[in-house]
Write a protein that holds these residues in place. Structure first.
Motif: not given
Length: 646
Positions: A592-603
């Motif tokens: 298995p390959r596990l990725d944790f992500f946090i993405n954000a959009k500002i304008r």
């Protein structure tokens, strides 16, 4: 490379600032004619064109508009290729190749491909280039961190100088040292596009200039006696630069430049939506010059066998000049028809003759191919019908293809399609003729055309289910494999028939602010000779949370993605050829390959942060991209995509 990237980024930023400081006080003629504002609109409205007016036009003239939203699909495309790489297994460093976990045998080409296919994943073909039409200048800046001493960036700007003419300039660059010895990558993709439409809309033209250079240091993977050190997880060897590789004196580079023009003139043009007859002529011109080099300062007889010289410099080239003339006719009853004739002048080969074992291997495959073809499109009572065919009628290479697609859209939520594709095409140039200073990498073959048939179905219901199934039969399949006598890699042609079934399910289940996005691929191959190997099951599952924060000033997405494929006889990689070859000695996969992500959009800014393969230390060091080529360890990377609308 760093200086080039920095200069382009600064130039585009300066252009943005200069343009922003010189906004007109009144709506310009360009703004009005592009539909951005009416003459009596207020200044504030004139400064705010709709996002739907920033158009993206494909080489097939399909049109979409710029999308600055943050979705899970954007997360999947935030990578070196800048497209969804499901079904591809990346190597440890950016800019290296990818091992293919699945294959699509649909083909509408009549000519052999160049070869060195392992180096073409980031090589931008004609269909990868887009064109634009914008009411105001548009810029996009992409940045993402790399692996040790480097970065990747993609800078782009497009401007309409008038309602009739648009141009764009873009440069994608990468430099990454990598974690293992002698695995540096450095690449650049420069693109210039333009498109023009006359005021009376009779003449339309689009074209591009693309230059590319993709360099990789080659190390042959880990030495066999160091595989155990990698798999043991011994802390001493977690510094991957300690692990010994097969060689540290080789590199390969793929270069290419292309000039492309597609233009049409309407002899009978539509005056309104009720026009019954339309007639136009078209012309496509393309010239592409491509070469691949493998250089090695010494000779590795253990890995590649004996050589003619004490150092290696192999170089293959291809010049291809393409012309197509089209006659397009459209009628309300008949639909859209196209008849075309084409000419391909090709010149592939080397600058020397090779005499080996009493046989002379030529240095050139050179000639011209004349082809004829047609296209058809018709919409009828909810059905959308498309057909395409092509046939080589003169020249050294035989070839033909037929493609038919029928799509039925029941409503805005449900659509179904069926397609049929038949193809017969000559194998790639490097299977027909190859020269190298390594003696066993020289051949001149007379191979049969590869013949494929594909029957495919698709059913889509909103985002809840997108099911695609295709059944393929392949005859005279050409592949690379180690010769049992010489133990070196060379091309072979399969004598039997391969049947290949794929079934893919894509769906997303939402519950409030939470969602589960799934992509599952099932594959089954019936092949007595074991020359087409794929994992039976490949899956990607993302569980994520989305929400607006800070009074909707920011949009956030965070979650975990699982990538997994079952064990199978994974193809091995050969650096001299830049090709993958079949091996049936050992199975790889089931990690298995596990990725944790946090993405954000500002304008119009999208921010990305990801902890990649964070499970690497506790699920076992058995992860490989190809035999002897380990996949990446745990790493945290970040990046940004920033759009400017001026």
């Amino acid at each position: 490379m760093k200086n080039i990237i920095l200069a382009i980024t600064l130039t585009l930023s300066t252009l943005n600032i200069l343009c922003a400081q010189n906004n007109p006080k009144k709506p310009s003629r360009l703004s009005r004619e592009l539909g951005m504002a009416k003459p009596n609109d207020s200044v504030d409205k004139a400064k705010l064109p709709k996002i739907q007016q920033y158009l993206i036009i494909t080489y097939k003239n399909d049109t979409t508009y710029v999308d600055t939203t943050l979705t899970i699909q954007k997360e999947y495309k935030f990578n070196y290729l800048r497209k969804d790489n499901f079904g591809l297994m990346p190597f440890s460093n950016l800019g290296q190749t990818y091992n293919s976990l699945t294959y699509n045998f649909q083909n509408t080409s009549l000519m052999p491909s160049f070869g060195a296919r392992a180096r073409h994943f980031n090589y931008m073909e004609i269909e990868d280039i887009n064109y634009y039409r914008v009411p105001t200048p548009l810029t996009e800046l992409y940045f993402k961190t790399a692996f040790e001493q480097g970065q990747q960036t993609d800078a782009f700007i497009t401007i309409n100088t008038s309602p009739q003419f648009n141009f764009s300039i873009a440069y994608k660059g990468l430099r990454s040292l990598g974690k293992y010895q002698h695995i540096l990558t450095s690449s650049g993709n420069f693109r210039f596009t333009s498109n023009y439409q006359s005021k009376n809309k009779r003449y339309v033209a689009k074209g591009h200039i693309v230059t590319q250079d993709l360099l990789n240091q080659e190390n042959g993977g880990l030495r066999d006696d160091y595989i155990a050190n990698f798999e043991s997880g011994d802390p001493e060897f977690l510094d991957r630069s300690i692990l010994e590789v097969n060689f540290e004196n080789a590199e390969s580079i793929l270069r290419g430049k292309r000039f492309y023009l597609d233009h049409t003139y309407k002899i009978i043009r539509e005056k309104d939506s009720l026009s019954k007859n339309k007639l136009s002529i078209g012309h496509i011109l393309s010239f592409e010059d491509k070469n691949f080099e493998f250089n090695q300062t010494g000779v590795d007889t253990t890995y590649f066998g004996s050589a003619f010289k004490s150092s290696i410099k192999d170089r293959s080239t291809l010049e291809n000049f393409y012309n197509q003339l089209q006659l397009n006719y459209s009628n309300n009853i008949l639909g859209d028809l196209q008849f075309n004739v084409s000419n391909n002048n090709y010149n592939y080969g080397y600058d020397k003759l090779v005499l080996l074992d009493g046989k002379t291997i030529t240095n050139r495959l050179k000639g011209g191919i004349f082809s004829a073809g047609g296209k058809y499109h018709k919409q009828y009572k909810g059905f959308d019908l498309n057909g395409e065919l092509g046939l080589n009628i003169a020249g050294d290479f035989d070839g033909n293809y037929l493609k038919a697609v029928a799509t039925f859209k029941l409503n805005d939520d449900i659509a179904a399609s069926a397609s049929l594709n038949h193809s017969s095409k000559a194998p790639n140039y490097n299977t027909l003729l190859y020269q190298s200073l390594y003696k066993k990498y020289n051949w001149q073959n007379g191979l049969n055309n590869v013949k494929t048939q594909q029957l495919a179905f698709q059913l889509k219901y909103k985002s809840l289910a997108n099911i695609t199934v295709d059944f393929n039969t392949i005859n005279d399949y050409v592949y690379f494999k180690k010769d049992e006598t010489t133990l070196q890699v060379r091309p072979f042609q399969n004598s039997g028939t391969i049947t290949y079934l794929r079934a893919k399910l894509e769906n997303e289940i939402k519950l409030g602010k939470f969602a589960l996005n799934n992509t599952v691929l099932y594959q089954n191959v019936q092949d007595d000779n074991g020359v087409l190997n794929v994992p039976q099951l490949t899956t990607r599952n993302t569980f994520y949370f989305s929400s607006h924060l800070f009074k909707k000033a920011m949009f956030l997405q965070t979650g975990v993605t699982l990538n997994y494929f079952t064990k199978y006889y994974m193809n091995a990689y050969n650096p001299v050829l830049a090709e993958f070859y079949v091996q049936n000695a050992k199975e790889y996969g089931n990690f298995p390959r596990l990725d944790f992500f946090i993405n954000a959009k500002i304008r119009q800014t999208r921010l990305y942060l990801k902890a990649e393969h964070f499970n690497s230390s506790f699920t076992g060091y058995n992860y490989y991209s190809a035999p002897n080529y380990p996949y990446r360890d745990f790493i945290v990377r970040f990046g940004v995509v920033w759009n400017f609308f001026l």
